[in-house]
Design a protein around this motif. Sequence first.
Motif: not given
Lengths: 391, 420, 291
Positions: A92-96, A315-326
């Motif tokens: 995600a960070f690399s995409f970011n 943002g990317s880290v939060i997003g990654a965790f959000f999308v995986t854990l939710v």
Amino acid sequence: MSDVVDSERAPTTNAGKGGGRKRGPATSPTARYRRELRLIHGWREMLTYGVVIACIIAVPYLFSMPLIPPAGLPWAATFTAINVALIAALAAFSFNLLLGYVHQISMAHGAFLALGGIIAAQLGTLGGWSIVYILPLSAVVGAIVGVIVGVPALRLRGLYLLVATLGVHFFAVLLFKKYQLAKFGFGGVNYPVASLPDWLPGPLGGAQIYTDKQWYWFLIVVVGGTILFGKNVVRTRYGRAFLAVRDQDVVAAITGVDPARVKILAFALSSAMATMCGVLGAYYYSNRAAESFTLEAVLFFAIMVVVGGFASVQGSVIGAFFVTLVPLYLDWFTRRFFADSEVISNNSSAINALLFGALIVLVLRFQPKGLAGIWLALRRRTLERGLERND
Amino acid sequence: MKKRTSRLAVLTATLVLAATGCATEDSATVDGVKSNPSEGVTDDTIKFGWMGAITGLSASTLEPKHAGTEAFFEYANQNGGVAGRDLELISYDDAGVVDKGLTNYSRLVKDDRVLAIVGQSGSQITEPLIPKVEQDKIPVIGPGATTASQLVTPYYWNNIPTYQDQADVSIAYAGEQLGGVDKIKGVTVSLAVPSGVEWREFVDQKLTVAGGTFVKGYDMSTTATDAVPTALDLQKLVKDDKVNYIFIHGNSQSALTLFSSMSQYNVDLPVVGIYGVGSAATFTDGPPEITDDLAFVHGFTPPSVDEPGMKTVKDFVAGTKWEKYIKEDSVHFINGWVDGMTTLEATKRAVESGDLSREGLQKALATITDLDTGGLSGTIDYSRYGHNGGAVARPYTFADGKFVAEGSYEDWEGALKYEY
Amino acid sequence: MTQFIQLLVAGLALGSLYAVVAFGFVTVFKATSVLNFAHGTMFMLGAYLTASMIAERDIPLVVTVLVVVLISAAIGAVIHLGIMRGMVGQALFTVVLATIGIEIVLKALIQIFFGAEERGRVDMLPRSSSQVGGVVIAHADLVLIGCSVLMVIGLVVLFQRTTLGFKMRAVADNLEAAKVVGINPQVVFMASWILAAVLAGIGGLLFSSYGSVVSLDLAGIGLRVFPAALIGGLASFPGAIVGGVIVGVAEQFAGGYLGGEWRDVAPYAVMFVVLLVRPQGIFGKKEAQRV
């Protein structure tokens, strides 16, 4: 000055932001600039870092405790999900990097993941190298390939780049399939257990990485280190160059920033990270086949970045965790309280997709800074309620 | 400052409460069998896990399969369960995505602590999980397809015939249709995925060894909307009398795509395919001149075929939510049912030997060499190489709205070579 | 040689379908500068609606066409009113990402509403074919090409002869000037979204009888539209048509001469070649960038 979303900056460095605080004596431009460059802005940030570090250390102990989770909460599964999220965070960070800083949408991430898979197969499975050697090498190869891809990208903008990278994706998948069938077989490429090289001291030497706990520490080091590195690149003048190019690249060129070079640098960095991510994924999942590199996965990185908030590392880290854990907890939630609904249980993955799609649209429409933006706003508000002036 | 402290206090309190809220475990003895909660045996239930694509890719075969196992467990519970306990199936959907598959696996094995996993699907998910299964020493019964690595690991108990088995029977059937295997001039059409390449190689090899001719193999992109190039090429070959049979790998969708293109260009060849094409829709929706000569091969029996065990299934599902699978004539539903049967049998044997644990189940499964499922499948024999219990198959055709079994499973056992 | 001609005809048929879909895509782009990732899903919706109405419920063709048009138009309107209108002024890539979100939502809704299993084909097109000098030409292909030609003619009439078409062209050429003259851009935007959605939906309707199955994979067709639009030149209507046809033909040739697995990459390969030689596409104009 365009508003740069960089939460490492304490509010007072932006004149006018933050509710009517008195400014201290250091308000000359030089002093402000120097303050901006500091690594840590005062004790509030130290507290945040402290809490984050404490959480990082607590997680593995918390999740590998052999307790029976209350209310049927997924406990060990959360640990697995955390590891998956860490790997995703790097992607995600690399995409970011491309999206948030240079405003280019690239669909080629799947291609670089596949490249990482091939490198890991060639050097790891066939060559017996340790993952510790493969990772930096894959970053270099990824950067080189990224530059090769980036050069024609100069001629393209916006949609052209997007579609061109889409084409790169399909070619890469075909390439992986040919490689897989040539050197391995129908069941995909199998990767050995990741192991550290022998010359490391003590128990680390030659240690194998296969439990979730071991992976966790390895990933924290590798992913955390890479992201911190990337973040610091952003803090340097290259980062500012990125932003200049992002906003108005013709103007940037006039002021001496070479937009071409900056774009290529962004591509190189982003591809290097994506390739590393491919290697990590290959070892973690221990098997990759041509079908593993789907377009949906690439779209999911876009979701992570958008929902988390682009142009910010958090943002990317939060997003990654959000999308995986939710989805995991959403599933737990629906099982617990909606167990009788057939519609929900039969369509759980579609409902997940629905929620995330809606989330993207809502975030983009109303709060483009994403979750990170919400977190920032919250933090500002709660920390400012304290009466202290900054520094 | 005050706000932050109070927030911290609340957080700590919640954590403490959560920790103490953890349930205590029972480990009583019911019906002579001691409970073993860390391996799925509680006082009231025996827990099994199911993971696979209920939605998404491969859902068309896996969703009915899941329903079949679910239905069987309910049936078993209504008939007394095992050791005074009900069988419980905890299912997770991974939509064919590896990340979810891994997380769901952790959940089943470590959080839900199931005794065994019944059904696990998609080679992109099983392959990564094999090392973990071996570490956790948990039996996996009736995985969704049988791949080479699954034959090598001791913890997988396979109920579905491998592609080699299906190729053997397909070739034998085609030979029967043409009056001799040496008369076959065959082509393969496969999906452009690695297992499709596998299919082509097996058919090529076996056909050649048996004296027939393998002409060429065609690929179909998974996103293809038509098979025009393939149909055109086949047309040419048919004109030169170079081909007389098609061996197809794919699913109902790709089969229909191929058939409609063939029909458009007046290519009429007999076809035999893997179980993936074995849904009623392929036969009813396809062009009639082709579906008249269409057969598929499988180790399980579709509901419309009369077998002794089929009545039990039909009677049980009548009036339940599972009735639609019988109406849809889903062979995959029966697959799931049989998975349930083997699981139940193994569980009973484990109870008899006094060891209802993962290890005990593992040993019990190994003793199943002669399980008769009442015609719903061939005889399940796990002593075959690679725990390939379901390595028996027979061809099915379709007529008058029903499937027709071309003989019994025993009739075709001679065709199976078991060379893996 | 026969194979060549047959592949060509099949390619033209497939390509004409792509052309119609690409046309809708370009319509939205020209008017609103938005790259609509959700175009393929609207196509898929059209196909699913057709399949469920005609194949499963035997609803007559005319009614089906009406329903598809209405529902597609409604979705186009909702997308404009609900989402796009509120995002005016945001960076372009943000809007593209929003369309990605819309794509995901639509696809999920279709899956929930229609179920995850695929449906058989719809039997609207004739299955016969005729032989012309050793070449087999499927009638279905001819019907498809015919329908597409009719639609293109209809679109040309719309754009050249109607007031609305005139307004759309004006806005596409020069937004500021159009506003000055009194044209309400919001109306034009909404009309563009509706038109694009309807074109995609009709494309789906036609496709459900051409292809053999209606399934969730159809959203992938939407992806084919991108290279088609780019080859033709992103902001060009004739370009969209030419691009669509080229992509269709390229696919069939790749499938015929190289093998089925090359069909996915063929459109992109052609696109790479075209863009290397002419980065703005065949009919595209080089854009001057305003500072």
